[in-house]
Motif scaffolding. Sequence first.
Motif, PDB file in Angstrom:
ATOM      1  N   TRP A   1      41.527  20.792 -49.719  1.00  0.00           N
ATOM      2  CA  TRP A   1      40.399  21.617 -50.144  1.00  0.00           C
ATOM      3  C   TRP A   1      39.649  22.263 -48.981  1.00  0.00           C
ATOM      4  O   TRP A   1      39.066  23.343 -49.141  1.00  0.00           O
ATOM      5  N   THR A   2      39.667  21.639 -47.797  1.00  0.00           N
ATOM      6  CA  THR A   2      38.978  22.237 -46.648  1.00  0.00           C
ATOM      7  C   THR A   2      39.682  23.492 -46.142  1.00  0.00           C
ATOM      8  O   THR A   2      39.127  24.220 -45.307  1.00  0.00           O
ATOM      9  N   HIS A   3      40.884  23.770 -46.634  1.00  0.00           N
ATOM     10  CA  HIS A   3      41.534  25.041 -46.324  1.00  0.00           C
ATOM     11  C   HIS A   3      41.738  25.902 -47.566  1.00  0.00           C
ATOM     12  O   HIS A   3      41.778  27.128 -47.457  1.00  0.00           O
ATOM     13  N   LEU A   4      41.836  25.283 -48.745  1.00  0.00           N
ATOM     14  CA  LEU A   4      42.053  26.068 -49.954  1.00  0.00           C
ATOM     15  C   LEU A   4      40.808  26.881 -50.325  1.00  0.00           C
ATOM     16  O   LEU A   4      40.907  28.063 -50.663  1.00  0.00           O
ATOM     17  N   LEU A   5      39.649  26.282 -50.251  1.00  0.00           N
ATOM     18  CA  LEU A   5      38.417  27.021 -50.558  1.00  0.00           C
ATOM     19  C   LEU A   5      38.146  28.136 -49.544  1.00  0.00           C
ATOM     20  O   LEU A   5      37.844  29.273 -49.942  1.00  0.00           O
ATOM     21  N   PRO A   6      38.266  27.885 -48.236  1.00  0.00           N
ATOM     22  CA  PRO A   6      38.098  28.996 -47.284  1.00  0.00           C
ATOM     23  C   PRO A   6      39.119  30.114 -47.466  1.00  0.00           C
ATOM     24  O   PRO A   6      38.818  31.275 -47.176  1.00  0.00           O
ATOM     25  N   PHE A   7      40.324  29.778 -47.936  1.00  0.00           N
ATOM     26  CA  PHE A   7      41.306  30.830 -48.214  1.00  0.00           C
ATOM     27  C   PHE A   7      40.724  31.870 -49.163  1.00  0.00           C
ATOM     28  O   PHE A   7      40.861  33.079 -48.935  1.00  0.00           O
ATOM     29  N   TRP A   8      40.051  31.424 -50.232  1.00  0.00           N
ATOM     30  CA  TRP A   8      39.480  32.362 -51.193  1.00  0.00           C
ATOM     31  C   TRP A   8      38.333  33.157 -50.591  1.00  0.00           C
ATOM     32  O   TRP A   8      38.143  34.346 -50.891  1.00  0.00           O
ATOM     33  N   PHE A   9      37.567  32.516 -49.694  1.00  0.00           N
ATOM     34  CA  PHE A   9      36.484  33.229 -49.010  1.00  0.00           C
ATOM     35  C   PHE A   9      37.048  34.332 -48.113  1.00  0.00           C
ATOM     36  O   PHE A   9      36.582  35.483 -48.143  1.00  0.00           O
ATOM     37  N   PHE A  10      38.063  33.977 -47.309  1.00  0.00           N
ATOM     38  CA  PHE A  10      38.655  34.976 -46.425  1.00  0.00           C
ATOM     39  C   PHE A  10      39.367  36.063 -47.226  1.00  0.00           C
ATOM     40  O   PHE A  10      39.366  37.230 -46.827  1.00  0.00           O
ATOM     41  N   MET A  11      39.967  35.704 -48.346  1.00  0.00           N
ATOM     42  CA  MET A  11      40.612  36.699 -49.201  1.00  0.00           C
ATOM     43  C   MET A  11      39.579  37.673 -49.760  1.00  0.00           C
ATOM     44  O   MET A  11      39.817  38.888 -49.824  1.00  0.00           O
ATOM     45  N   TRP A  12      38.423  37.157 -50.163  1.00  0.00           N
ATOM     46  CA  TRP A  12      37.350  38.017 -50.662  1.00  0.00           C
ATOM     47  C   TRP A  12      36.907  39.006 -49.585  1.00  0.00           C
ATOM     48  O   TRP A  12      36.725  40.201 -49.839  1.00  0.00           O
ATOM     49  N   ARG A  13      36.769  38.524 -48.353  1.00  0.00           N
ATOM     50  CA  ARG A  13      36.352  39.403 -47.264  1.00  0.00           C
ATOM     51  C   ARG A  13      37.439  40.447 -46.970  1.00  0.00           C
ATOM     52  O   ARG A  13      37.137  41.613 -46.680  1.00  0.00           O
ATOM     53  N   PHE A  14      38.690  40.031 -47.037  1.00  0.00           N
ATOM     54  CA  PHE A  14      39.797  40.940 -46.791  1.00  0.00           C
ATOM     55  C   PHE A  14      39.830  42.051 -47.840  1.00  0.00           C
ATOM     56  O   PHE A  14      39.924  43.244 -47.513  1.00  0.00           O
ATOM     57  N   VAL A  15      39.731  41.668 -49.107  1.00  0.00           N
ATOM     58  CA  VAL A  15      39.759  42.652 -50.194  1.00  0.00           C
ATOM     59  C   VAL A  15      38.545  43.574 -50.100  1.00  0.00           C
ATOM     60  O   VAL A  15      38.660  44.800 -50.315  1.00  0.00           O
TER      61      VAL A  15
END
Length: 330
Positions: free
Chosen positions: A53-67
């Motif tokens: 979870w310490t990498h899965l949740l940040p993945f969605w944050f970084f994906m949001w910033r990327f999009v």
Amino acid sequence: MLSLKLPRLFSIEQMPQVFHEQGILFGYRHPQSSATACVLSLFQMTNETLNIWTHLLPFWFFMWRFVSTLRVTDILNDSYSWPLLVYMGASCVYPLASSCAHTFSSMSKNARHICYFLDYGAVNLFSLGSAIAYSAYVFPDTLVCTTFHDYYVALAVLNTVVSTGLSCYSRFLEIRKPGLCKILRVLAFAYPYTWDSLPIFSRLFLFPGESAQNEATMYHQKHMAMTLLASFFYSAHLPERLAPGRFDYIGHSHQLFHVCVILATHMQMEAILLDKSLRKEWLLANCKPLLFPQIAGAILLCLIFSLSNIIYFSAALYRIPEPELHKKET
């Protein structure tokens, strides 16, 4: 009422040695878990749950910033933004690969190794993405358009290939020579980071040129500090090494390492975004921008050679006799 039976957990004595983690005594998943059981373990407290979870949740944050960045960028015409998009895309890949590796690493002994081979490849892709962004936006004034700048990305590609191979090879030494394994793996990630960071080191300590001294400097310093802290946790196995069994589920070094890595990436992203914006006029006037063939070629070469490394070492898992790879020498 429907009830969901969560998979049984095991102690370290019940696990094959290849699954052992230093200082972690309980909370291991079955060493031949099904894919379904691995997914269910995301919602069960094991010694891997927070690693996921310490990498899965940040993945969605970084994906949001990327999009969000994609939506405001004219991708076809704004070549100045291409290195940023490559970097932000790579910053989404490595947390997703890491969370998947930790999720499915308990399916078998070989699956564990292959999961982490892919994880190492993703980390090195991110390293190359960082180098591309640094080349475009972060280089100090004095080093722009020098020979070092011209060959910086090309050598970063070579570093990712060597690093992927070295880190994959280190897993074959994990049981028989754990000390050498740790040294090689730390070296595999430390030297590409050092190369990528040379423009930062130069800018902060050697050539603090006028256009390079801006609000991004503080974020670059924080990024370096968090990276050093992450390296410490990865290498030291603290605090679980001092109190085995106390930090099996919450607070062990790999979780802290993950948190520090994500914070470091966040600081790095903020620094790159600021440099891209604040130095745009100067860079466009004084620097040759990276062309699409250069960027695409670098990414393609990294993918081809890193995947070749992963395929080679994955195939080697099935060629090497079981006792040699997974059992300690007597």
